[in-house]
Scaffold this motif. Structure first.
Motif, PDB file in Angstrom:
ATOM      1  N   THR A   1     -22.407 -23.142 -14.661  1.00  0.00           N
ATOM      2  CA  THR A   1     -21.817 -22.375 -13.566  1.00  0.00           C
ATOM      3  C   THR A   1     -20.352 -22.739 -13.354  1.00  0.00           C
ATOM      4  OG1 THR A   1     -23.985 -22.269 -12.509  1.00  0.00           O
ATOM      5  CG2 THR A   1     -22.082 -21.701 -11.150  1.00  0.00           C
ATOM      6  N   VAL A   2     -20.018 -24.013 -13.460  1.00  0.00           N
ATOM      7  CA  VAL A   2     -18.607 -24.422 -13.330  1.00  0.00           C
ATOM      8  C   VAL A   2     -17.785 -23.827 -14.462  1.00  0.00           C
ATOM      9  CG1 VAL A   2     -17.032 -26.393 -13.385  1.00  0.00           C
ATOM     10  CG2 VAL A   2     -19.101 -26.487 -11.985  1.00  0.00           C
ATOM     11  N   GLN A   3     -18.342 -23.833 -15.678  1.00  0.00           N
ATOM     12  CA  GLN A   3     -17.635 -23.192 -16.797  1.00  0.00           C
ATOM     13  C   GLN A   3     -17.360 -21.727 -16.493  1.00  0.00           C
ATOM     14  OE1 GLN A   3     -19.321 -25.799 -20.608  1.00  0.00           O
ATOM     15  NE2 GLN A   3     -19.827 -23.669 -20.415  1.00  0.00           N
ATOM     16  N   ASP A   4     -18.354 -21.049 -15.943  1.00  0.00           N
ATOM     17  CA  ASP A   4     -18.215 -19.636 -15.633  1.00  0.00           C
ATOM     18  C   ASP A   4     -17.183 -19.401 -14.527  1.00  0.00           C
ATOM     19  OD1 ASP A   4     -18.911 -16.848 -15.720  1.00  0.00           O
ATOM     20  OD2 ASP A   4     -20.140 -17.154 -13.943  1.00  0.00           O
ATOM     21  N   ILE A   5     -17.280 -20.157 -13.449  1.00  0.00           N
ATOM     22  CA  ILE A   5     -16.381 -19.968 -12.309  1.00  0.00           C
ATOM     23  C   ILE A   5     -14.931 -20.287 -12.673  1.00  0.00           C
ATOM     24  CG2 ILE A   5     -15.759 -20.916 -10.039  1.00  0.00           C
ATOM     25  CD1 ILE A   5     -18.725 -21.095  -9.413  1.00  0.00           C
TER      26      ILE A   5
ATOM     27  N   VAL B   1     -16.089 -22.643  -2.674  1.00  0.00           N
ATOM     28  CA  VAL B   1     -16.980 -21.808  -1.866  1.00  0.00           C
ATOM     29  C   VAL B   1     -17.870 -20.962  -2.771  1.00  0.00           C
ATOM     30  CG1 VAL B   1     -17.064 -19.881  -0.248  1.00  0.00           C
ATOM     31  CG2 VAL B   1     -15.464 -21.756   0.137  1.00  0.00           C
ATOM     32  N   GLN B   2     -17.301 -20.422  -3.863  1.00  0.00           N
ATOM     33  CA  GLN B   2     -18.108 -19.648  -4.813  1.00  0.00           C
ATOM     34  C   GLN B   2     -19.225 -20.494  -5.409  1.00  0.00           C
ATOM     35  OE1 GLN B   2     -16.150 -17.402  -7.892  1.00  0.00           O
ATOM     36  NE2 GLN B   2     -14.334 -17.058  -6.622  1.00  0.00           N
ATOM     37  N   LEU B   3     -18.884 -21.730  -5.799  1.00  0.00           N
ATOM     38  CA  LEU B   3     -19.874 -22.613  -6.415  1.00  0.00           C
ATOM     39  C   LEU B   3     -21.007 -22.910  -5.442  1.00  0.00           C
ATOM     40  CD1 LEU B   3     -20.801 -24.449  -8.733  1.00  0.00           C
ATOM     41  CD2 LEU B   3     -19.345 -26.249  -7.767  1.00  0.00           C
ATOM     42  N   VAL B   4     -20.668 -23.241  -4.200  1.00  0.00           N
ATOM     43  CA  VAL B   4     -21.676 -23.569  -3.200  1.00  0.00           C
ATOM     44  C   VAL B   4     -22.558 -22.350  -2.909  1.00  0.00           C
ATOM     45  CG1 VAL B   4     -21.988 -24.170  -0.771  1.00  0.00           C
ATOM     46  CG2 VAL B   4     -20.337 -25.429  -2.171  1.00  0.00           C
TER      47      VAL B   4
ATOM     48  N   LEU C   1     -24.951 -21.763  -5.795  1.00  0.00           N
ATOM     49  CA  LEU C   1     -26.009 -22.773  -5.796  1.00  0.00           C
ATOM     50  C   LEU C   1     -27.119 -22.386  -4.839  1.00  0.00           C
ATOM     51  CD1 LEU C   1     -27.079 -25.614  -6.588  1.00  0.00           C
ATOM     52  CD2 LEU C   1     -25.748 -26.514  -4.669  1.00  0.00           C
ATOM     53  N   GLU C   2     -26.756 -21.948  -3.645  1.00  0.00           N
ATOM     54  CA  GLU C   2     -27.768 -21.565  -2.664  1.00  0.00           C
ATOM     55  C   GLU C   2     -28.472 -20.280  -3.066  1.00  0.00           C
ATOM     56  OE1 GLU C   2     -28.315 -21.083   2.163  1.00  0.00           O
ATOM     57  OE2 GLU C   2     -26.332 -21.461   1.314  1.00  0.00           O
ATOM     58  N   ARG C   3     -27.706 -19.315  -3.606  1.00  0.00           N
ATOM     59  CA  ARG C   3     -28.297 -18.033  -3.978  1.00  0.00           C
ATOM     60  C   ARG C   3     -29.198 -18.153  -5.195  1.00  0.00           C
ATOM     61  NH1 ARG C   3     -23.903 -15.576  -4.650  1.00  0.00           N
ATOM     62  NH2 ARG C   3     -23.761 -15.531  -6.924  1.00  0.00           N
ATOM     63  N   GLU C   4     -28.789 -18.939  -6.191  1.00  0.00           N
ATOM     64  CA  GLU C   4     -29.504 -18.970  -7.465  1.00  0.00           C
ATOM     65  C   GLU C   4     -30.577 -20.046  -7.538  1.00  0.00           C
ATOM     66  OE1 GLU C   4     -25.528 -17.383  -9.856  1.00  0.00           O
ATOM     67  OE2 GLU C   4     -26.688 -19.060 -10.667  1.00  0.00           O
ATOM     68  N   LEU C   5     -30.350 -21.177  -6.887  1.00  0.00           N
ATOM     69  CA  LEU C   5     -31.318 -22.269  -6.973  1.00  0.00           C
ATOM     70  C   LEU C   5     -31.917 -22.639  -5.627  1.00  0.00           C
ATOM     71  CD1 LEU C   5     -29.734 -24.755  -9.548  1.00  0.00           C
ATOM     72  CD2 LEU C   5     -31.236 -22.804  -9.952  1.00  0.00           C
TER      73      LEU C   5
ATOM     74  N   GLN D   1     -28.561 -26.474  -1.174  1.00  0.00           N
ATOM     75  CA  GLN D   1     -27.353 -26.480  -0.360  1.00  0.00           C
ATOM     76  C   GLN D   1     -26.480 -27.672  -0.717  1.00  0.00           C
ATOM     77  OE1 GLN D   1     -28.591 -26.267   3.741  1.00  0.00           O
ATOM     78  NE2 GLN D   1     -28.947 -24.059   3.630  1.00  0.00           N
ATOM     79  N   LEU D   2     -25.165 -27.452  -0.691  1.00  0.00           N
ATOM     80  CA  LEU D   2     -24.191 -28.504  -0.987  1.00  0.00           C
ATOM     81  C   LEU D   2     -23.027 -28.347  -0.021  1.00  0.00           C
ATOM     82  CD1 LEU D   2     -23.029 -30.780  -2.835  1.00  0.00           C
ATOM     83  CD2 LEU D   2     -22.009 -28.947  -4.220  1.00  0.00           C
ATOM     84  N   PRO D   3     -22.821 -29.305   0.890  1.00  0.00           N
ATOM     85  CA  PRO D   3     -21.675 -29.219   1.793  1.00  0.00           C
ATOM     86  C   PRO D   3     -20.360 -29.286   1.015  1.00  0.00           C
ATOM     87  CG  PRO D   3     -23.287 -30.841   2.570  1.00  0.00           C
ATOM     88  CD  PRO D   3     -23.667 -30.481   1.163  1.00  0.00           C
ATOM     89  N   LEU D   4     -19.378 -28.501   1.435  1.00  0.00           N
ATOM     90  CA  LEU D   4     -18.078 -28.513   0.766  1.00  0.00           C
ATOM     91  C   LEU D   4     -17.457 -29.905   0.773  1.00  0.00           C
ATOM     92  CD1 LEU D   4     -16.456 -25.158   1.927  1.00  0.00           C
ATOM     93  CD2 LEU D   4     -17.022 -25.812  -0.417  1.00  0.00           C
TER      94      LEU D   4
END
Length: 358
Positions: free
Chosen positions: A29-33, A56-59, A62-66, A69-72
């Motif tokens: 996902t990081v590679q993609d973003i 914000v996109q990564l977080v 993460l919530e949408r796909e897996l 939750q990950l706080p910024l």
């Protein structure tokens, strides 16, 4: 305002492929973003091009796909992506039996059994091709998210996965999907569900490997997987080395190429080797018995196997299911299925057939 950047100071060894669904998802996902060809677990998100908007996109993904939750602020504090992955994993206080790959809002659910090593990540590619109303539920091998030992027999593993499925969906009809090593586990899962008095309406077997290929010692798929996991993560001197069937021989090759003992012992390659050894040992001693209680079974085979190997696989599954298997060929190779849009499209169409009810 840009989030603070942190220098990388963690020393965990050079050779560190991602292990398990969280690490693999994070690297991809990081590679993609960030639009990068290579991302390493030792990289810092902000030092390789990340910023507050991309964070914000990564977080959000993460919530949408897996569903995690990950706080910024936690992402900002993390020195490496490995630290991020560890925080996400450690934030769960217990092993999660299932992972929601696609929520859907229809019925029935399709339960996805992992291939060798237990990663569910390949199945996320299916979402682009299947009906978005279809719930896709991955069933986790115990070790992927916990310290529980992976069961040493395929029937035992199938029994554990059957319990996980029943906890997610209290009663049938059940639909189960297995890929590669996961085909045998999916079959044993179905048998365990039937033994408990439940109705298994469909089973999809995606390219199970020929038994003779396993027994001959000629299987290279584990190290193909290891190379896929480690793409961009190995030192350049390691990345182009030939793949060896025997883990011990591969370690010798790595040492000849200059890898230090500490790097090997501190890396994920040993855990991957342990997965391989136990999965292969379980497959080699697996002696399946027939089960006639599954309503519909579909078998898909890629072009990776010759005619004799394909016939061997078909004969096995015909025996196991009283000649009730419907067999189809699909293009592509065994390890490229989930990167091949044509294969995925055909697989999605077959799934629709499997889920059709009179």
């Amino acid at each position: 305002k840009a989030l603070p950047k942190n220098s990388v100071q963690e020393e965990i060894g050079i050779f560190r492929p991602p292990i398990g669904m969280i690490e693999e998802w994070l690297i991809d996902t990081v590679q993609d973003i960030l639009g990068l060809d290579e991302v390493k677990l030792l990289d810092n998100f902000f030092l390789i091009g990340g910023n507050s908007l991309l964070a914000v996109q990564l977080v959000a993904r993460l919530e949408r796909e897996l569903g995690r939750q990950l706080p910024l602020e936690q992402l900002a504090k993390a020195k490496t992506l490995l630290s991020v992955a560890n925080w996400i994993t450690d934030s769960d206080d217990r092993w999660q039996p299932t992972t929601e790959i696609q929520a859907g809002n229809g019925s029935p659910s399709l339960f996805l059994v992992p291939p060798v090593g237990g990663t569910l990540l390949p199945y996320f590619a299916l979402r682009r091709f299947v009906n978005n109303q279809l719930p896709l539920i991955g069933v986790n091998f115990p070790e992927i998210q916990s310290q529980l030992a992976l069961p040493t027999t395929i029937p035992r593993l199938g029994s554990i996965l059957a319990q996980s499925i029943q906890a997610q969906q209290a009663s049938g009809p059940y639909y189960v999907f297995g890929y590669s090593f996961g085909c045998g586990v999916a079959f044993e899962t179905c048998k365990a569900l039937i033994r408990s008095g439940e109705h298994v309406a469909g089973l999809l077997l995606l390219d199970p490997e020929p038994e003779s290929r396993l027994r001959s010692g000629g299987i290279k798929d584990w190290f193909k997987a290891a190379r896929l996991y480690a793409t961009g993560l190995m030192p350049k001197r390691i990345r182009q080395l030939p793949i060896d069937d025997d883990p011990d021989e591969m370690f010798k090759t790595l040492r000849r190429a200059g890898m230090e003992e500490g790097e090997l012992l501190g890396s994920g390659v040993l855990r991957l080797a342990d997965y391989k050894r136990r999965n292969r040992a379980a497959k080699l001693v697996w002696r399946p018995t027939p089960e006639a209680g599954i309503d519909r079974i579909l078998l898909l085979q890629t072009q990776s196997w010759n005619a004799e190997q394909k016939e061997e696989v078909r004969d096995l599954w015909m025996r196991m299911t009283n000649n009730s298997v419907q067999v189809s060929d699909i293009p592509g190779d065994h390890w490229g299925i989930f990167r091949n849009d044509e294969c995925l499209s055909i697989t999605a169409n077959v799934l629709e057939q499997l889920l059709e009810r009179d």
